[in-house]
Design an enzyme around this catalytic site. Structure first.
Site, PDB file in Angstrom:
ATOM      1  N   THR A 122       0.842  -1.197   0.000  1.00  0.00           N
ATOM      2  CA  THR A 122       0.000   0.000   0.000  1.00  0.00           C
ATOM      3  C   THR A 122       0.870   1.237   0.000  1.00  0.00           C
ATOM      4  O   THR A 122       2.043   1.180   0.361  1.00  0.00           O
ATOM      5  CB  THR A 122      -0.926  -0.025   1.238  1.00  0.00           C
ATOM      6  OG1 THR A 122      -1.724  -1.200   1.178  1.00  0.00           O
ATOM      7  CG2 THR A 122      -1.845   1.170   1.322  1.00  0.00           C
ATOM      8  N   GLY A 169      -1.510  -2.122   6.391  1.00  0.00           N
ATOM      9  CA  GLY A 169      -2.565  -3.041   6.804  1.00  0.00           C
ATOM     10  C   GLY A 169      -3.280  -2.484   8.022  1.00  0.00           C
ATOM     11  O   GLY A 169      -3.439  -1.270   8.159  1.00  0.00           O
TER      12      GLY A 169
HETATM   13  N1  GLU Z   1      -5.292  -4.100   2.196  1.00  0.00           N
HETATM   14  C1  GLU Z   1      -5.075  -3.304   3.370  1.00  0.00           C
HETATM   15  C2  GLU Z   1      -6.282  -2.456   3.680  1.00  0.00           C
HETATM   16  O1  GLU Z   1      -7.019  -2.121   2.811  1.00  0.00           O
HETATM   17  C3  GLU Z   1      -3.913  -2.431   3.245  1.00  0.00           C
HETATM   18  C4  GLU Z   1      -2.672  -3.214   3.174  1.00  0.00           C
HETATM   19  C5  GLU Z   1      -1.466  -2.409   3.431  1.00  0.00           C
HETATM   20  O2  GLU Z   1      -1.553  -1.332   3.976  1.00  0.00           O
HETATM   21  O3  GLU Z   1      -0.403  -2.852   3.067  1.00  0.00           O
HETATM   22  O4  GLU Z   1      -6.464  -2.112   4.797  1.00  0.00           O
END
Ligand code: GLU
Length: 592
Positions: free
Chosen positions: A408, A495
């Site tokens: 991200t 995340g």
């Molecule tokens: N998929 C995660 C989310 O939407 C983000 C992953 C990340 O920050 O690496 O919260």
């Protein structure tokens, strides 16, 4: 008046009044698939920014992306135009983190009207996805990595469609112009950075990259391109040209759409994503979730992200303590950690895509409720256990333990008129699903769903898979206002640790009076379970004091170092100060 006008235009709105500190603004969006309205949707008079003299700023995780964003601002582009350029380049130079095959959330502030709006480009589960998507035939959850690197993890990409929607409403330059830098870099090549090399190496060591990722490897097809070598990605350049010519329609039908479907449906473990799923995708325009924090108004993403709610939950809890007086000390961190533990417990339990699950949004950020949660915090001793609370309007739910990704990026843009974009963008894991189409990586966003539809006690989990549903996110692009005026923008990848990173930065700036850069550089302490502490930055003495209070620290794998906070703040003298997270390789550039 203003509210009525906005509603006629079909816009969801959260305009800023002169005195907004106590005004919660958490009401429903108006897009066709938006969630049901909340009871208390305030219609607030806007307070336009007036003449903007603070200059402009771009802060992002890669210097080439920042340069592209700056170039667009210099050409007279808006914050949204610049954001398109930043995203287009990030998808090429930081493909491990975000891109055209992923999803994103944007919070936008329009200086001329005072309107705050969010755009939801979150990926959607295909119609063929059922609650057992990530269960083995014996009913047990699939291995996480097996799920990630399968066609099943790939949701319908939404980032480009979202940018197109935002551009229609806030673009000043023709759609194609912000894409030029990305096309040029993809065609003529760019220099492989240390971080890109490190990430390719990590991917190659952990399961490899597919043959279509040849651009990122040497001619043997398996060695990562070295730092300083030239990377050319002609497929990406032609995809950019297609997007310039056709917009997001390029993802809905035609050769690119067909290529995406073929990549998803490939063995092993194909997914069900179809042309029909691609055709049906539409981004959403949603109201932000906003709440008061001391003298500020903090606005972020509503579901399907848990980010806005969880940030307000942390802040609404620590608001009951004098964090400014405690300062950046063990006492200050203790209260912040406890607030995180309480907020994560609620977020894990109650937040999911609210078109599918009743989310007690107003209850979760209700000041009285958070005051009652704050009473659980003792001054100098860690809570023994933390349970989810019973916010007003909540139904019993199972708590899920969805894992974390590392794919991200977050960036902020302020344009010369004072319009602001705070955007978090993702392919979920490192290089997403590792499958590609059109020279970009396809996300693995669906692994953000709970793999299990029920918990051990048999209670239904809010964030279970369903066709057409969006996986719960933690992404927290945030804007902060004071007296109706824009004050700061911040966000991060990481995340579910995003919630800890972003609230840390906000507390650092607003309570501890740090500059954006100092706040970003504070150590990361994530308290979703045992605390993950960034030991390279945290004062060992302080960690010892915290351990003495009964806080339990995690050893081994540690998320502490993967934040990618980028921020901009209007300082007391009216000038903009930016921040780029030293844990990544970006920069913040001001234009005055
Ligand atoms: N998929 C995660 C989310 O939407 C983000 C992953 C990340 O920050 O690496 O919260």
């Amino acid at each position: 008046m203003r509210g009525a006008m906005l509603l006629r235009r079909g816009l969801a709105l959260c305009s800023l009044p002169a005195l907004v500190a106590l005004a919660g603004c958490a009401s429903a969006g108006s897009a066709s698939s938006s969630p049901p309205p909340l009871a208390s949707a305030p219609v607030i008079e806007a307070k336009p920014a007036g003449v903007w003299r603070s200059g402009a700023m771009v802060a992002a995780a890669n210097p080439l992306a920042v340069d592209a964003g700056v170039e667009v601002l210099q050409a007279g582009g808006s914050a949204v135009d610049s954001a398109i350029a930043v995203q287009a380049v990030l998808g090429l130079v930081e493909p491990q983190s975000s891109g055209l095959g992923g999803g994103a959330f944007m919070v936008h502030y329009e200086a001329a009207t005072g309107d705050v709006i969010t755009y939801d480009g979150r990926e959607v589960a295909p119609q063929g996805a059922t609650p057992d998507l990530f269960l083995n035939p014996d009913g047990r959850p699939m291995g996480f990595i097996d799920a990630v690197r399968s066609g099943r993890s790939i949701g319908v990409p939404g980032a480009v469609a979202m940018l197109e929607m935002a551009h229609r409403e806030h673009g000043r330059l023709p759609w194609g112009q912000p894409w030029r830098a990305a096309e040029r870099l993809a065609e003529q090549g760019f220099t492989v950075s240390p971080r890109l090399n490190e990430m390719i190496t990590a991917a190659v060591t952990r399961g490899g990259l597919p043959p279509e990722a040849a651009a990122y490897l040497t001619t043997d097809g398996k060695t990562p391109l070295a730092v300083g070598s030239r990377l050319v990605n002609p497929r990406y350049a032609s995809t950019v040209r297609l997007i310039v010519a056709r917009g997001a329609a390029a993802f809905r039908e035609g050769p690119l759409a067909e290529e995406i479907v073929a990549a998803v449906r490939r063995e092993p473990t194909p997914g069900t994503l179809s042309l029909e799923d691609l055709r049906a995708y539409r981004p959403n325009r949603l109201e932000p979730v906003c709440g008061g924090y001391r003298v500020y108004l903090v606005c972020g993403m509503r579901p399907p992200s848990s980010g806005g709610i969880a940030i307000l939950s942390v802040l609404g809890t620590v608001e009951n303590f004098d964090l400014a007086a405690m300062g950046n000390t063990a006492a200050g961190w203790h209260h912040f950690i406890e607030a995180q533990r309480l907020a994560y417990a609620d977020r894990d339990t109650y937040v999911a895509d609210d078109r599918y699950t009743q989310v007690p949004l107003a209850g979760l950020i209700d000041k009285d409720y958070l005051r009652s949660r704050a009473r659980l915090i003792e001054a100098d001793r860690a809570m023994r256990t933390v349970e989810p609370g019973s916010p007003p309007g909540a139904k019993p739910r199972g708590r899920d333990a969805t894992g974390n990704g590392t794919g991200t990026s977050h960036f902020v843009v302020v344009d010369g008129r004072g319009n602001v974009v705070s955007m978090t963008t993702t392919v979920e894991g490192l290089f997403g699903s590792r499958r590609m189409a059109g020279g970009f990586f396809l996300n693995n966003q669906l692994t953000d769903f709970s793999f299990r539809p029920v918990d051990d006690a048999g209670a239904a989990i809010a964030n279970a898979v369903a066709p057409g549903k969006k996986p719960r996110s933690s992404m927290s692009p945030t804007l902060v206002f004071r007296d109706g005026k824009f004050k700061l923008a911040v966000g991060s990848p990481g995340g579910n640790s995003i919630i800890a990173y972003v609230s840390k930065a906000i507390i650092g700036m607003l309570d501890w009076n740090l500059s954006p850069q100092q706040a970003v550089e504070l150590p990361n302490l994530i308290a979703r379970g045992p605390i993950e502490a960034e030991t390279s930055r945290a004062d060992p003495q302080m960690l010892e004091t915290l351990a003495g209070m009964g806080h339990v620290f995690r050893t081994g794998r540690n998320q502490g170092e993967v934040s990618g906070l980028h921020a901009v703040r209007v300082m007391a003298d009216g000038r903009l100060a930016g921040a780029a997270d030293p844990r990544r390789e970006g920069k913040a550039v001001a234009l005055n």
